[in-house]
Design a protein around this motif. Structure first.
Motif, PDB file in Angstrom:
ATOM      1  N   PRO A 136      13.226 -77.219 -42.076  1.00  0.00           N
ATOM      2  CA  PRO A 136      13.158 -77.069 -40.615  1.00  0.00           C
ATOM      3  C   PRO A 136      11.726 -76.846 -40.157  1.00  0.00           C
ATOM      4  N   SER A 137      11.485 -77.115 -38.888  1.00  0.00           N
ATOM      5  CA  SER A 137      10.123 -76.998 -38.359  1.00  0.00           C
ATOM      6  C   SER A 137       9.548 -75.604 -38.589  1.00  0.00           C
ATOM      7  N   ALA A 138      10.412 -74.587 -38.605  1.00  0.00           N
ATOM      8  CA  ALA A 138       9.931 -73.211 -38.779  1.00  0.00           C
ATOM      9  C   ALA A 138       9.218 -73.004 -40.109  1.00  0.00           C
ATOM     10  N   LEU A 139       9.567 -73.796 -41.103  1.00  0.00           N
ATOM     11  CA  LEU A 139       9.000 -73.588 -42.444  1.00  0.00           C
ATOM     12  C   LEU A 139       8.002 -74.670 -42.847  1.00  0.00           C
ATOM     13  N   ARG A 140       7.732 -75.579 -41.934  1.00  0.00           N
ATOM     14  CA  ARG A 140       6.825 -76.681 -42.305  1.00  0.00           C
ATOM     15  C   ARG A 140       5.374 -76.245 -42.400  1.00  0.00           C
TER      16      ARG A 140
END
Lengths: 151, 105
Positions: B8-12
């Protein structure tokens, strides 16, 4: 930093009023700067371009003080955003009759990178609109700059 | 076997912006271990102090939420897609505590 158009800001505020006395919630879809802010790989300039309201999965009285987004609802909104070239840049929710300050529960379940926008609602009327981001060590939220401007 | 891991974008921020990784593993646990080994700063957001998957992190193997099937020991097929999906939650809760947030903007 999170940039939101006044139209999207007002839409979130109207969602907060519509769902009062329950908490509303949803995702902010948008674009992300190509380079991080201040060299921190978890901080980017984000522009919200679309709001995806999501059903608060909490029920009854619980809805007045909590919200949750089902993973499948998250996946659906994320997929819709990806089809438009957008990604999830933030989460919004309301705090009915409570300040727009993150609670310990907000902190427990927070993730990095996302903007966490909170709207307080006082007596059915949206009031304060704040924006927060998780500190890298998960210890707290800190205010994230928020600009209301056209993309 | 090799699987696709969707991030997810949160972990990119931990994956140089990559939304998709190819990792080896026969179970979800092996794939996630490979993920946090390669990107150690993500570990604190994925697992708690006891090493358990955080409550707000869901992992889907294909169409299945692993919590509904075999948990972290869910077996994977070659080429399968594994997806990390945040379970976003929060709220004003009991209204008594404000955490350590430092102010308003």
């Amino acid at each position: 930093m999170l940039a939101l158009s006044p139209v999207l800001r007002d839409f979130i505020r109207s969602e907060a009023e519509k769902d009062y006395p329950g908490e509303c919630c949803g995702l902010i879809l948008g674009t992300v700067s190509t380079t991080p802010e201040k060299g921190n790989p978890l901080r980017f300039a984000k522009t919200g371009l679309r709001i995806a309201p999501v059903r608060n999965a909490r029920v009854g009285e619980d809805k007045r003080r909590r919200f949750s987004i089902e993973p499948r609802d998250f996946m659906r909104a994320e997929k819709e955003g990806a089809a438009l070239g957008l990604e999830v840049v933030g989460i919004y929710h309301s705090h009915p009759d409570h300040p727009a300050i993150p609670s310990p529960r907000d902190l427990e379940r927070a993730l990095p990178f996302y903007s966490y926008a909170i709207v307080s609602v006082a007596g059915k009327k949206a009031a304060e609109f704040t924006n927060w981001i998780l500190m890298d060590d998960r210890s707290a939220f800190e205010p994230e700059p928020l600009e209301f401007k056209e993309p | 076997m090799t699987v696709r891991l969707l991030v997810p974008s949160a972990l990119r921020g931990f994956t140089d912006g990559k939304a998709e990784l190819r990792l080896e593993g026969a179970t979800v646990a092996e794939v996630l271990e490979g993920f946090v080994s390669a990107h150690p700063d993500a570990k604190n957001h994925m697992f708690d102090e006891k090493g358990a998957l955080r409550e707000f992190i869901n992992v889907f193997a294909g169409e299945d939420n692993i919590r509904d099937v075999g948990g972290l020991e869910t077996p994977l097929k070659d080429g399968e897609t594994v997806m990390i999906v945040p379970a976003i939650a929060g709220g004003r809760d009991d209204g008594l505590a404000r955490g350590r947030a430092g102010g308003r903007n």
